[in-house]
Design a protein around this motif. Structure first.
Motif: not given
Lengths: 459, 70
Positions: A90-92, A196-197, A200, A295, A298-299, A303
């Motif tokens: 996930q973006p941070t 970041h989660a 979800t 979540g 989202e993957v 990636q």
């Protein structure tokens, strides 16, 4: 006594009374980190100027001027979380996370970021992009995970309290391994936004790691944004589950926990009864699968094709394997969650808390995180999750409290679970247990943290 | 989700490939090890009888579940 050796609440009281200078306390904390952290690797980053800015702006809250550590799981305004990993899917970015705001608004001063298990994916703390944190009770042993650094920081008395996170036991395992009190709050009761989660997850919560229950109450009050009032645990009805988490355990762990349960009963004038959780084993794998599939939408496969090679081989494999979790198993997991929640709701009509060992054996060696149990040798991760996952699956609160030391000098933890919203009762029960054993285990310090002024400052 | 020793590698490699996920031989070996850990409890979970469990509507994990409708 140096102020840094006071309890978390002792530091807060001393500052509020004008008996301690918060600037000096911050300097002491930073000096303590510099002195002890090289052996521990518990703190992965300090930022003295940021800490001084927090102190300068600290409101007159319940933790004004008190140094704390926060796990590498939440962003800070000046630092993105790394989640113990070379890469997150996930973006941070640097940001104000809920736990940061809760600490800031309570007047606390964040002095460092605590190490953690890579991607939060283990119960031992043995894998981290920073290298593992070490257990202050034995530097060759696991500190527990995934909140490894926060736990090691408090056990080594670098700070009086730290904020961890618990998605499958990640506050309670390190609390048990390091001889601390660690609370996994009721789902959504503690500050969580900014994770970041956060959008979800249905399992992760923030939670405090402290020396004792009173300090946990104070830090949890900051994380909850409300005062967790002291209550009365008298007449406590304790449920004991005769199943794997209480039966397939190291004999020393079993004896210590059995003894503590009886002490708790006697102290509270309560009762003990056996209770049944026939779906516990299925609930454990259900929690693992839900935790690994929350979540997942989202993957993107691409990636996974360019994962940072610095991520451990094991976690690269798990990241890919979880894409293969069968949908029928996830569907069953959600029904198991409903079943387990209904079972606990009925059970908590008859008992106030359920109790079993937090982990089945004391901290294993870092170089080989295996535990010897009556059923045989097992990886610590597989053994630990049997006792830790139920609270995350169901949303209920749970606490780990220190109840002894093994013959090899390693802490033993007892877990208490309660019904939704009864976090305060768990703290009351933990304090009752402390009274019953004369604070013997919460006041025990690892050799690394022994000082001339090691005596606790009491309540 | 076949966990038979001689079919597990095939399941993993073909499953990942079907999703466009690449894995080298070392990763595949580790993933096979992970599968050996996960597969038995997953099979037990799938065999667990939850047919009569009506899913909880409007799941709120911060609260006790509402009473079941008769």
């Amino acid at each position: 006594m140096s102020a840094i050796d006071l309890s978390l609440r002792g530091q807060a009281r001393a500052i509020a009374a004008g008996d301690a200078d918060p600037s000096e306390l911050l300097d002491e904390a930073l000096a303590r980190i510099e002195e002890r952290n090289p052996a521990l690797n518990a703190i992965v980053e300090t930022f003295p100027e940021r800490s001084r800015e927090m102190l300068a702006a600290a409101p007159d809250g319940r933790l004004r001027g008190v140094p704390v550590v926060i796990k590498d799981e939440w962003p800070l305004p000046w630092r993105a979380q790394r989640f113990g990993s070379a890469e997150l899917l996930q973006p941070t970015a640097p940001a104000e996370s809920g736990p940061y705001r809760a600490l800031r608004d309570a007047g606390a001063v964040i002095v460092g970021v605590g190490n953690m298990e890579e991607l939060g994916a283990g119960s031992t703390g043995a894998i981290s992009v920073y290298g593992p944190a070490r257990n202050p009770w034995d530097l060759d042993r696991c500190p527990g995970g995934s909140s490894s650094g926060p736990a090691a920081s408090v056990a080594a008395r670098l700070v009086g309290g730290a904020v961890g996170a618990d998605g499958l036991g990640s506050v309670r395992y390190p609390a048990a391994y390091c001889g601390l009190t660690g609370l996994k709050p009721t789902f959504a009761r503690s500050a969580m936004d900014g994770h970041h989660a956060a959008e979800t997850t249905t399992t992760i919560v923030s939670g405090p790691l402290c020396v004792d229950a009173a300090d946990c109450r104070l830090l949890a009050s900051a994380l909850f944004g409300e005062a967790l009032e002291e209550g009365d645990a008298s007449g406590l009805r304790i449920g004991v589950v005769r199943d794997v988490p209480s039966e397939d355990v190291d004999p020393e762990v079993g004896d210590a926990c059995e003894g503590a349960i009886e002490m708790l009963r006697a102290e509270t004038g309560g009762s003990i009864q056996e209770v049944a959780l026939p779906e516990l084993a299925a609930a454990t794998i259900a929690a693992v699968l839900i935790s690994n599939s929350d979540g997942l939408a989202e993957v993107r496969p691409e990636q996974l094709n360019r994962l940072d090679p610095a991520i451990s081989l094991l976690n690269r494999a798990v990241l890919k394997y979880r894409m293969l979790i069968p949908s029928v198993a996830v569907s069953h997991s959600h029904r198991l969650r409903t079943l387990a929640r209904r079972r606990l709701a009925a059970l908590f009509a008859d008992v106030d808390v359920i109790a079993w060992p937090t982990v089945p054996a004391p901290a294993p060696p870092l170089e080989a995180p295996l535990v010897d149990l009556p059923s045989g040798t097992e990886t610590a991760d597989r053994a630990n999750v049997r006792g830790g996952a139920l609270a995350n699956l169901t949303g209920t609160p749970a606490i780990s409290v220190p109840v002894g030391l093994s013959s090899s000098g390693l802490p033993i933890g007892l877990q208490l679970g309660a019904a939704w919203g009864r976090d305060e009762l768990l703290l009351d029960a933990a304090e009752a247990l402390e009274r019953a054993n004369g604070r013997r285990w919460v006041d025990a310090r690892p050799p690394l943290a022994e000082t001339e002024a090691a005596a606790a400052d009491g309540s | 989700m076949d966990d038979a020793p001689d079919r597990g590698d095939e399941f993993i490699a073909s499953g990942l490939a079907s999703l466009g996920i690449e894995a080298d031989e070392t990763e595949l070996a580790v993933i096979a090890g992970v599968h050996k850990v996960f597969a038995p409890p997953i099979r037990e979970l799938v065999e667990f009888d939850v047919e009569s469990v009506t899913p909880e509507p409007n799941l709120d994990l911060s609260q006790a579940p509402p009473p079941e409708k008769a």
